[in-house]
Design an enzyme around this catalytic site. Sequence first.
Site, PDB file in Angstrom:
ATOM      1  N   GLU A  94      13.895   5.298 -13.725  1.00 27.55           N
ATOM      2  CA  GLU A  94      13.349   6.605 -13.413  1.00 27.55           C
ATOM      3  C   GLU A  94      12.946   6.508 -12.180  1.00 27.55           C
ATOM      4  O   GLU A  94      12.326   5.615 -11.675  1.00 27.55           O
ATOM      5  CB  GLU A  94      12.126   6.423 -14.647  1.00 27.55           C
ATOM      6  CG  GLU A  94      11.158   7.701 -14.565  1.00 27.55           C
ATOM      7  CD  GLU A  94       9.925   7.653 -15.328  1.00 27.55           C
ATOM      8  OE1 GLU A  94       9.634   6.963 -15.979  1.00 27.55           O
ATOM      9  OE2 GLU A  94       9.253   8.595 -15.110  1.00 27.55           O
TER      10      GLU A  94
ATOM     11  N   ARG B 209      13.221  -8.918 -20.391  1.00 24.15           N
ATOM     12  CA  ARG B 209      13.045  -8.503 -18.785  1.00 24.15           C
ATOM     13  C   ARG B 209      12.745  -9.801 -17.998  1.00 24.15           C
ATOM     14  O   ARG B 209      12.321 -10.579 -18.518  1.00 24.15           O
ATOM     15  CB  ARG B 209      12.072  -7.447 -18.702  1.00 24.15           C
ATOM     16  CG  ARG B 209      10.675  -7.994 -19.162  1.00 24.15           C
ATOM     17  CD  ARG B 209       9.669  -6.741 -19.446  1.00 24.15           C
ATOM     18  NE  ARG B 209       9.418  -5.985 -18.150  1.00 24.15           N
ATOM     19  CZ  ARG B 209       9.621  -4.851 -17.948  1.00 24.15           C
ATOM     20  NH1 ARG B 209      10.201  -4.013 -18.769  1.00 24.15           N
ATOM     21  NH2 ARG B 209       9.311  -4.159 -16.705  1.00 24.15           N
TER      22      ARG B 209
ATOM     23  N   LYS C  71       6.219  -0.883 -11.678  1.00 19.73           N
ATOM     24  CA  LYS C  71       6.206   0.025 -10.754  1.00 19.73           C
ATOM     25  C   LYS C  71       4.719   0.577 -10.946  1.00 19.73           C
ATOM     26  O   LYS C  71       4.302   0.807  -9.419  1.00 19.73           O
ATOM     27  CB  LYS C  71       7.230   1.075 -11.059  1.00 19.73           C
ATOM     28  CG  LYS C  71       8.561   0.740 -10.763  1.00 19.73           C
ATOM     29  CD  LYS C  71       9.595   1.926 -10.882  1.00 19.73           C
ATOM     30  CE  LYS C  71      10.098   2.027 -12.296  1.00 19.73           C
ATOM     31  NZ  LYS C  71      11.058   3.005 -12.680  1.00 19.73           N
TER      32      LYS C  71
HETATM   33  P1  ATP Z   1       8.460  -0.756 -14.592  1.00 20.95           P
HETATM   34  O1  ATP Z   1       7.899  -1.048 -16.110  1.00 20.95           O
HETATM   35  O2  ATP Z   1       8.587  -1.648 -13.565  1.00 20.95           O
HETATM   36  O3  ATP Z   1       7.927   0.464 -14.411  1.00 20.95           O
HETATM   37  P2  ATP Z   1      10.643   0.336 -16.187  1.00 20.95           P
HETATM   38  O4  ATP Z   1      11.411  -0.291 -16.942  1.00 20.95           O
HETATM   39  O5  ATP Z   1       9.708   1.628 -16.332  1.00 20.95           O
HETATM   40  O6  ATP Z   1      10.023  -0.552 -15.004  1.00 20.95           O
HETATM   41  P3  ATP Z   1      12.924   1.943 -15.299  1.00 20.95           P
HETATM   42  O7  ATP Z   1      13.079   2.727 -14.011  1.00 20.95           O
HETATM   43  O8  ATP Z   1      12.730   2.694 -16.730  1.00 20.95           O
HETATM   44  O9  ATP Z   1      11.729   1.012 -15.080  1.00 20.95           O
HETATM   45  O10 ATP Z   1      14.037   0.869 -15.496  1.00 20.95           O
HETATM   46  C1  ATP Z   1      15.367   0.765 -15.230  1.00 20.95           C
HETATM   47  C2  ATP Z   1      16.178  -0.102 -15.782  1.00 20.95           C
HETATM   48  O11 ATP Z   1      15.762  -1.282 -15.358  1.00 20.95           O
HETATM   49  C3  ATP Z   1      15.885  -0.203 -17.298  1.00 20.95           C
HETATM   50  O12 ATP Z   1      17.160  -0.327 -17.991  1.00 20.95           O
HETATM   51  C4  ATP Z   1      14.888  -1.224 -17.507  1.00 20.95           C
HETATM   52  O13 ATP Z   1      15.052  -1.784 -18.752  1.00 20.95           O
HETATM   53  C5  ATP Z   1      15.342  -2.285 -16.599  1.00 20.95           C
HETATM   54  N1  ATP Z   1      14.105  -3.132 -16.038  1.00 20.95           N
HETATM   55  C6  ATP Z   1      12.915  -2.755 -15.659  1.00 20.95           C
HETATM   56  N2  ATP Z   1      12.177  -3.747 -15.377  1.00 20.95           N
HETATM   57  C7  ATP Z   1      12.901  -4.778 -15.588  1.00 20.95           C
HETATM   58  C8  ATP Z   1      12.765  -6.006 -15.514  1.00 20.95           C
HETATM   59  N3  ATP Z   1      11.667  -6.845 -15.222  1.00 20.95           N
HETATM   60  N4  ATP Z   1      13.771  -7.133 -15.928  1.00 20.95           N
HETATM   61  C9  ATP Z   1      14.800  -6.482 -16.379  1.00 20.95           C
HETATM   62  N5  ATP Z   1      15.356  -5.320 -16.265  1.00 20.95           N
HETATM   63  C10 ATP Z   1      14.201  -4.477 -16.075  1.00 20.95           C
HETATM   64 MG    MG Z   2      10.355   3.255 -17.600  1.00 19.94          MG
END
Ligand code: ATP
Ligand code: MG
Length: 566
Positions: A47, A271, A281
């Site tokens: 995102e 994760r 984020k």
């Molecule tokens: P955050 O919680 O940090 O905002 P998010 O999961 O909301 O992260 P996205 O932009 O939705 O962020 O994530 C893009 C991809 O990266 C998704 O497939 C998500 O599952 C993966 N991802 C995010 N954080 C991690 C992590 N700590 N380890 C592995 N994969 C991750």
């Molecule tokens: Mg997300």
Amino acid sequence: MEDPNKQPNSGQTAGENKSLNFIEQIIEEDIRTEKYGKRVHTRFPPEPNGYLHIGHAKSICLNFGLSKKYGGKCNLRFDDTNPTKEDTEYVDSIKEDVKWLGFDWDGEYYASDYFETLYEYAVKLIKKGKAYVCDLTQEEIAATRGTVTTAGTLSPFAQRSIDENLDLFARMRKGEFEDGTKVLRARIDMASPNMLLRDPILYRILHAEHHRTGNDWCIYPMYDFAHGQCDSIEHITHSICTLEFEVHRPLYEWFIKELEIYAPQQIEFARLNINYTVMSKRKLLSLVQENVVNSWDDPRMPTICGLRRRGYTPEALQNFAEIISVAKRDNVIDVSLLEHCLREDLNKKAQRVMAVLNPIKLILTNYPENGEELLDAVNNPEDISTGLRKVPFSRELFIDQDDFMEVPQHKFFRLSPGNEVRLKSAYIIRCNDVIKNADGSIKELHCTYDANTRTGLSDSNRKVKGTIHWVSVRHAVEIETRLYDKLFLPENPEDIEEGEDFRSNLNPDSLKITSSFAEPFIKNMKPLDKVQFERVGYFCVDADSTSEKPVLNKTVGLKGSWQKTV
Ligand code: ATP
Ligand code: MG
């Protein structure tokens, strides 16, 4: 690639099987059964609401790595369904980070590209009697959803006719209603043990400008209604996401089934968590907004751009992702493993340079007053092809305070009165006198050098126990050194007392700026170049660097705790 005579699940030796992680095992089985006609097509779906962090790097290496390993494809898809939080600044940074990590996407897509199709999908569900427009407020919806142990209550609006729903949904799109006054919900099961299936929201009204579609839309799909359908439209085979989406999987599959569209397969993995840091984020954004750090790319940040500026290499991050592999259960990785991967890579690549961080002056009393010479020094002993460089040597030198002890401890083999050491790539010297200031502090050391001991001379084989680094005072270049420590003090910064904030765990001394002296070679270096300051640690030239005043970030020390355990 596959032996057609292999029996299911018995074709591999135990050793081969063990080397495949559980996602690879699923993919290989799908290739074998031709579930997707031997295709492998993954995607990385960020995102654009912030900069990517090392958790995303793990997901990038995984998705792009699998497509590469199986000769497949990997898309970059922006999951841009929250217009108020998203921005093109983030889109650009994400693209830059993915490229820097060493990957190239097969297609660049945006959930917003599919807004029209997603709208049609919603209409299709309404026509099937599987979705309805609901006028309950957010609070009312939450209050009627029930609990884990009790069923929810059906919305009074669930009885609306298909025609009324089609009309209201069209008018929602036209902008006839205010934000929050109506939503479109799926009609699933208000008694489902999975709360997400209790008539989830598919669309909400949001009169907000979108960074790509502008004001074309005032209704936006929810994540759950967008994600799986985007995967389906792009004919993704394996939709890999993190464990928190496991409970979303029945919903993901429900939409695909009811819409009667191509079905990808969602697979969840744990994760990445690393100790001494936060990995969200939203939390990282708060550190930037509240000036706890200087920017998203502050070298203390676990963002990809922060790690890059700190001196991390794509290869170190790729190798780290490979080593930690994928797990099905949440765990926390020790940051020293990450640093270990970095040292291994930098040791092979980093230019060696001498720099003195805590200088003390040393005078070679038997060296000619204005004499100077250029000595040969090895650029990188791990890669002889990098050759030699010239280091200027003269009568007055800086050495590090830590390399001198007036009263040496047991087993201190560096410089002390009456004792000899080798100056790296130069001569053996002896300390004869310690000259003090009025306050008793050391002003300078008076030493003599042995001209026959120059490194490389045939009779330079005389051995002494210690070798120390140095910089010629006359030629020294003053540099700014930024020394970083952990951003948070406790191993788990999110482990906090009630009422406290994770920011109360910040390390007040996470950055120390000092002035140091380096050999002139440092002037040849440009931002992102990496060096090993001999005997000190790895450093990376910062973007703030100028030719007058080089600025170097400390990347990592030479030794870590990890080596002890592997
Ligand atoms: P955050 O919680 O940090 O905002 P998010 O999961 O909301 O992260 P996205 O932009 O939705 O962020 O994530 C893009 C991809 O990266 C998704 O497939 C998500 O599952 C993966 N991802 C995010 N954080 C991690 C992590 N700590 N380890 C592995 N994969 C991750
Ligand atoms: Mg997300």
